[in-house]
Scaffold this motif. Structure first.
Motif, PDB file in Angstrom:
ATOM      1  N   LYS A 188      64.995  41.791  88.496  1.00  0.00           N
ATOM      2  CA  LYS A 188      63.904  40.848  88.259  1.00  0.00           C
ATOM      3  C   LYS A 188      62.738  41.411  88.003  1.00  0.00           C
ATOM      4  O   LYS A 188      62.293  42.535  88.747  1.00  0.00           O
ATOM      5  N   GLU A 217      77.387  42.954  89.254  1.00  0.00           N
ATOM      6  CA  GLU A 217      77.433  43.056  87.853  1.00  0.00           C
ATOM      7  C   GLU A 217      77.135  44.549  87.370  1.00  0.00           C
ATOM      8  O   GLU A 217      76.132  45.162  87.699  1.00  0.00           O
ATOM      9  N   GLN A 228      70.273  32.042  83.573  1.00  0.00           N
ATOM     10  CA  GLN A 228      70.656  33.861  84.366  1.00  0.00           C
ATOM     11  C   GLN A 228      69.454  34.695  83.615  1.00  0.00           C
ATOM     12  O   GLN A 228      69.127  35.333  84.401  1.00  0.00           O
ATOM     13  N   PRO A 275      79.326  36.682  88.147  1.00  0.00           N
ATOM     14  CA  PRO A 275      79.677  37.683  87.442  1.00  0.00           C
ATOM     15  C   PRO A 275      80.028  39.033  88.279  1.00  0.00           C
ATOM     16  O   PRO A 275      80.743  39.867  87.878  1.00  0.00           O
ATOM     17  N   HIS A 276      79.030  38.820  89.302  1.00  0.00           N
ATOM     18  CA  HIS A 276      79.353  39.884  90.239  1.00  0.00           C
ATOM     19  C   HIS A 276      81.055  40.052  90.754  1.00  0.00           C
ATOM     20  O   HIS A 276      81.640  41.044  90.943  1.00  0.00           O
ATOM     21  N   ARG A 304      71.832  39.651  79.130  1.00  0.00           N
ATOM     22  CA  ARG A 304      73.105  39.854  79.480  1.00  0.00           C
ATOM     23  C   ARG A 304      74.178  39.988  78.266  1.00  0.00           C
ATOM     24  O   ARG A 304      75.272  40.815  78.511  1.00  0.00           O
ATOM     25  N   GLU A 330      75.893  38.544  96.099  1.00  0.00           N
ATOM     26  CA  GLU A 330      75.471  37.465  96.711  1.00  0.00           C
ATOM     27  C   GLU A 330      75.973  36.177  95.745  1.00  0.00           C
ATOM     28  O   GLU A 330      76.296  36.465  94.588  1.00  0.00           O
ATOM     29  N   SER A 373      76.084  28.622  85.380  1.00  0.00           N
ATOM     30  CA  SER A 373      74.669  28.287  85.173  1.00  0.00           C
ATOM     31  C   SER A 373      74.297  28.409  83.936  1.00  0.00           C
ATOM     32  O   SER A 373      75.124  29.502  82.943  1.00  0.00           O
ATOM     33  N   GLY A 374      73.704  27.645  83.211  1.00  0.00           N
ATOM     34  CA  GLY A 374      73.233  27.571  81.835  1.00  0.00           C
ATOM     35  C   GLY A 374      72.097  27.191  81.531  1.00  0.00           C
ATOM     36  O   GLY A 374      70.952  27.646  81.703  1.00  0.00           O
ATOM     37  N   GLN A 432      69.519  45.489  82.394  1.00  0.00           N
ATOM     38  CA  GLN A 432      69.620  44.046  82.218  1.00  0.00           C
ATOM     39  C   GLN A 432      68.569  43.321  83.150  1.00  0.00           C
ATOM     40  O   GLN A 432      68.326  43.634  84.210  1.00  0.00           O
ATOM     41  N   LYS A 459      77.436  49.754  92.288  1.00  0.00           N
ATOM     42  CA  LYS A 459      77.860  49.585  91.080  1.00  0.00           C
ATOM     43  C   LYS A 459      78.911  50.965  90.731  1.00  0.00           C
ATOM     44  O   LYS A 459      78.904  51.229  89.445  1.00  0.00           O
ATOM     45  N   GLN A 463      69.311  37.412  86.641  1.00  0.00           N
ATOM     46  CA  GLN A 463      69.961  36.880  87.958  1.00  0.00           C
ATOM     47  C   GLN A 463      70.642  38.029  88.434  1.00  0.00           C
ATOM     48  O   GLN A 463      70.550  38.480  89.738  1.00  0.00           O
ATOM     49  N   THR A 464      71.720  38.495  87.695  1.00  0.00           N
ATOM     50  CA  THR A 464      72.297  39.551  88.188  1.00  0.00           C
ATOM     51  C   THR A 464      72.098  40.860  87.595  1.00  0.00           C
ATOM     52  O   THR A 464      72.773  41.846  87.816  1.00  0.00           O
ATOM     53  N   GLY A 465      70.973  41.182  87.185  1.00  0.00           N
ATOM     54  CA  GLY A 465      70.361  42.422  86.937  1.00  0.00           C
ATOM     55  C   GLY A 465      69.045  42.444  87.579  1.00  0.00           C
ATOM     56  O   GLY A 465      69.013  42.555  88.659  1.00  0.00           O
TER      57      GLY A 465
END
Lengths: 351, 254
Positions: free
Chosen positions: A263, B183, A279, B35-36, A243, B121, B13-14, A256, B147, A259-261
């Motif tokens: 898998k 995102e 992430q 982020p979304h 990211r 989501e 989340s980290g 990317q 997107k 999680q937001t790109g």
């Protein structure tokens, strides 16, 4: 009955459809109910026979082809309305689908129209012998957590997480009856529809690549990806990124991993200068092997990796590229776009 | 145009999540929107800058979610509405019903929303359906995984771009519509100092809502079994290259 919503690719079952059918058949057999299938087809007309043969293999006894002129182009509302009509007509005890973008969307539309609960991304589903109570486990937080849950409904809706089920054909197969289900649809229903589709023709995709070479903060900038591109080309893989790399504008977002790109689940994931925040980890944890290249020996991804090299990406990756070239008996041909596109065609020179 | 953006307060989340008897241990976690959803706020603010109108941000959750509304306002949203449902987790049918009621009240008061944005989501529960339920209940078409957004100048239609494994799909839908975004839609701005000051002074509307449970009930959270394996150290720096290539050959990727 248990109804499987089967996604087709040019008339053939997708891999996720075989997983869906396997789980749906288990549920049907626990409850002593027949397995039925529902399909939509927006890829033009196909010969039904091969699809019917595949569905039979997986234990389906009755197949509903949902067909209507308004369904020829994908529309979430129209497909959802049609699916809801069939589910209302059949009143199955459960409907099971894969957790793809489109199948999830149609299941959510179905659930909304019938006001039924939907459990998304299930890894296990347990049917009680009768009644309308179900137990399930579903994926949360992109895969970092699992949730055990209960679902109570006259018709239970589920989507199945990709890769959660090992597909298996039925041990006993019966005769398949095929039926066309023509829903009552009206063009005046406000709906979205696909008006244009473009296919990426440039070979290896991130989601299907056998090797992914991915770069993060440690790559240092857009230019730093050149050796990663070269390595990816040599192993017939795809380039991915973290990211940090997309947020800095080093790579387009479609590269990317996370999680937001995208898998990914390659045989080998080469993480270059990626520390491995949650992430990112949930995007690459499906890889069979991970090689982490990082200056920090304590980076989370280094501890989770199968293999690690401690060092600067800018030194290690070019050295690896040079070593591959050194072991190559003759110079590798300059790869034309699409060469080795499937990543495992075995026609690369033996090293 | 009037745009509604629905956001959810979620733990940032980290590191690896820690569980306690009540579920996720959030004592040491910061909270954020996903982020979304940051992209959803950004897109709404840009569209209103171009076409005029206003951006309303709506959240359902505990009163602490005020923090997320203020963040959205600091990015340029005009006002925020918090539907206080307490700290418990709602199932997706319940969440959607609460949003539908709130949307009804907001539209009665100030007119219909042309666009409703959701994140594709939530990063924690990940039910993939709340937006669709709201869209269906309010008679709007809805596309997920978006997107790219192009609103036609007459504000009657919108074109939406979605990445699919094989390429790109372009959708067209009449307005009003709902959209779940991902995102990559845009690069969200960092809130300006002026935006932060405005957010501090802003007052979000807080309403309470009765919740009726749907058919899905969370029993417990647990950690998946992680396959533990020792990391094989192949070496340091450029000197590790031969060992790396040995591994590539062993895995038959060369």
């Amino acid at each position: 009955m248990v109804l499987a919503f089967v996604d087709l690719d040019a008339g053939s079952l997708t891999p996720s459809a075989t997983e869906t059918l396997t789980l749906a058949r288990e549920l049907a057999s626990t409850r002593g109910e027949p397995l039925r299938a529902m399909t939509f087809d927006d890829s033009g007309r196909h010969d039904d026979a091969p699809t019917a043969a595949e569905l039979t293999t997986y234990g389906v006894v009755r197949w509903f082809r949902v067909a209507h002129p308004l369904l020829d182009a994908y529309s979430p509302e129209l497909w959802g309305a049609a699916s809801a009509q069939l589910v209302r007509t059949l009143a199955p005890s459960a409907v099971v689908a894969s957790a793809g973008d489109r199948t999830t969307e149609v299941m959510a539309q179905t659930a909304a129209r019938l006001d039924l609960p939907l459990a998304a991304n299930c890894t296990t589903i347990t049917a009680t012998a009768s009644g309308d109570e179900w137990r399930l486990t579903r994926v949360r937080n992109g895969g970092m957590l699992l949730e055990d849950a209960e679902l109570v409904a006259s018709t239970a809706l589920f989507t199945v997480a990709a890769g959660a089920i090992e597909p298996a054909p039925a041990s006993v197969v019966g005769d398949l009856t095929t039926e066309t289900f023509s829903p009552v649809l009206d063009d005046t229903l406000p709906h979205a529809r696909v008006i244009e589709r473009t296919t990426r023709g440039d070979g290896v995709t991130l989601a299907s690549a056998r090797v992914v070479v991915s770069g993060g903060r440690g790559v240092g900038g857009a230019d730093g990806f050149a050796p990663l591109e070269e390595l990816a080309e040599l192993v017939g893989g795809a380039v991915g990124c973290s990211r940090v790399a997309t947020n800095n504008g080093w790579r387009p977002h479609r590269d990317q991993v996370g999680q937001t790109g995208t898998k990914v689940n390659p045989d080998l994931y080469i993480a270059c200068g990626i520390s491995g925040a949650t992430q990112h980890w949930v995007g690459c944890m499906g890889a069979k092997h991970i090689l982490a290249i990082n200056t920090d020996p304590d980076a989370p991804l280094v501890s989770r990796a199968t293999y690690a090299v401690i060092g600067d990406v800018g030194e290690v990756v070019p050295a690896v590229v040079a070593e591959i070239r050194r072991r190559t008996p003759s110079p590798l041909p300059l790869p034309a776009p699409g060469v080795g596109a499937d990543g495992h065609d075995g026609d690369r020179p033996d090293l | 145009m009037r745009i509604l953006v629905c956001v959810k307060r979620v733990p940032a989340s980290g590191g690896a999540p820690q569980l306690n008897a009540d579920g996720l241990d959030v004592r040491h976690l910061a909270f954020t929107v996903s982020p979304h959803e940051e992209c959803a706020i950004e897109e709404a603010v840009r569209l209103v800058a171009e076409h005029g109108g206003s951006v309303t941000v709506l959240t359902v959750g505990p009163v602490e979610a005020d923090e997320q509304l203020r963040y959205a306002i600091s990015m340029g949203a005009d006002d925020g509405v918090l539907v206080d449902t307490g700290t418990g987790e709602l199932d997706p049918q319940a969440t959607a019903a609460v949003i539908v009621d709130a949307v009804g009240d907001l539209e009665t008061a100030a007119g219909p929303f042309d666009l409703m944005f959701f994140g594709n989501e939530s990063p924690d529960a990940g039910h993939y359906q709340v937006g669709v339920r709201v869209a269906v209940a309010t008679g709007r078409p809805m596309v997920g995984g978006v997107k790219g957004i192009e609103v036609d100048p007459g504000l009657s239609r919108v074109r939406l771009r979605r990445d699919v494994p094989a390429g790109v799909e372009v959708y067209e839908t009449p307005l009003p519509a709902a959209v779940a975004v991902k995102e990559g839609l845009n690069l969200p701005r960092y809130p300006s100092m002026r935006g932060r000051l405005r957010a501090r002074k802003a007052s979000a509307t807080v309403v309470r809502a009765a919740v009726s449970a749907g058919g899905l009930r969370k029993v417990r959270l647990r950690l998946p079994e992680e396959k533990q394996s020792e990391t094989v150290l192949l070496g340091h720096g450029a000197a590790a290259a031969p060992a790396v290539v040995d591994v590539l050959q062993e895995l038959e990727v060369l």
